[in-house]
Design a protein around this motif. Structure first.
Motif, PDB file in Angstrom:
ATOM      1  N   ASN A 111      -6.587   3.712  -4.214  1.00 21.86           N
ATOM      2  CA  ASN A 111      -7.576   2.807  -3.626  1.00 21.86           C
ATOM      3  C   ASN A 111      -7.883   1.622  -4.538  1.00 21.86           C
ATOM      4  O   ASN A 111      -8.078   0.508  -4.053  1.00 21.86           O
ATOM      5  N   PHE A 112      -7.927   1.850  -5.822  1.00 21.05           N
ATOM      6  CA  PHE A 112      -8.178   0.747  -6.746  1.00 21.05           C
ATOM      7  C   PHE A 112      -7.034  -0.260  -6.679  1.00 21.05           C
ATOM      8  O   PHE A 112      -7.263  -1.462  -6.618  1.00 21.05           O
ATOM      9  N   ALA A 113      -5.800   0.225  -6.686  1.00 20.08           N
ATOM     10  CA  ALA A 113      -4.638  -0.676  -6.607  1.00 20.08           C
ATOM     11  C   ALA A 113      -4.645  -1.444  -5.289  1.00 20.08           C
ATOM     12  O   ALA A 113      -4.390  -2.650  -5.268  1.00 20.08           O
ATOM     13  N   ASN A 114      -4.947  -0.751  -4.201  1.00 19.59           N
ATOM     14  CA  ASN A 114      -4.947  -1.407  -2.889  1.00 19.59           C
ATOM     15  C   ASN A 114      -6.104  -2.373  -2.727  1.00 19.59           C
ATOM     16  O   ASN A 114      -5.938  -3.447  -2.142  1.00 19.59           O
ATOM     17  N   SER A 115      -7.267  -2.024  -3.229  1.00 23.32           N
ATOM     18  CA  SER A 115      -8.433  -2.890  -3.049  1.00 23.32           C
ATOM     19  C   SER A 115      -8.282  -4.202  -3.812  1.00 23.32           C
ATOM     20  O   SER A 115      -8.845  -5.218  -3.414  1.00 23.32           O
ATOM     21  N   HIS A 116      -7.520  -4.195  -4.882  1.00 26.23           N
ATOM     22  CA  HIS A 116      -7.292  -5.414  -5.662  1.00 26.23           C
ATOM     23  C   HIS A 116      -5.941  -6.046  -5.357  1.00 26.23           C
ATOM     24  O   HIS A 116      -5.567  -7.018  -6.008  1.00 26.23           O
ATOM     25  N   SER A 117      -5.213  -5.482  -4.415  1.00 23.03           N
ATOM     26  CA  SER A 117      -3.893  -5.998  -4.007  1.00 23.03           C
ATOM     27  C   SER A 117      -2.989  -6.261  -5.202  1.00 23.03           C
ATOM     28  O   SER A 117      -2.282  -7.263  -5.255  1.00 23.03           O
TER      29      SER A 117
END
Length: 155
Positions: A97-103
């Motif tokens: 989620n951290f990787a996805n939320s910051h693209s």
């Protein structure tokens, strides 16, 4: 735009500055992207492994672990396996989620593409195979693909 060598050099310097900023960004973000990806994959795999033993082996598996670790109660085995699976699953979910939320992956890809385009533009400009007006338009187009990359301060 003026086609003097000074103008071409100024644009070439600007391209190099942007490339330095992109390379600096990639130097920070590639390892971060890789770390988050590894945490997600490894955490998910280990969580699955912790639950696979009891799921496939049943009480025979937990009794065997109870004997290996000399535990008085097999519920300790179940609790340890469940707690480990939960912690690993949470770590994997947070990393994903951290990787996805910051693209992060998308931004790293965009920066890699822009860096390659800027490299080609700089070479084409330095060999005189493009006029300055066209080079400036391409520079602006390539730089616009990475608005999240901060400029490197001049030394």
């Amino acid at each position: 735009m003026d086609e003097t060598s000074d103008t071409r050099q100024l644009l070439s310097n600007r391209i190099e500055q942007k490339q330095q900023a992109v390379r600096s960004y990639l130097g920070r973000e590639r390892p971060r992207r890789n770390k988050l990806s590894n945490i997600s994959v490894i955490g998910s795999a280990l969580a699955a492994m912790l639950t696979a033993g009891p799921a496939l082996g049943g009480t025979g598996f937990t009794n065997a672990l109870q004997g290996v670790f000399s535990l008085e109660d097999d519920s300790i085995v179940w609790r340890a396996l469940c707690l480990g699976a939960v912690l690993l699953s949470v770590a994997a979910a947070l990393a994903t989620n951290f990787a996805n939320s910051h693209s992060i992956a998308d931004r790293v890809s965009a920066a890699e593409t822009a860096n390659a385009q800027l490299e080609g533009l700089r070479d084409t400009l330095s060999f005189g195979h493009i006029d300055t007006d066209e080079a400036l338009k391409l520079y602006q187009q390539y730089a616009a693909q990475v608005p999240f990359v901060d400029e490197v301060p001049a030394h």
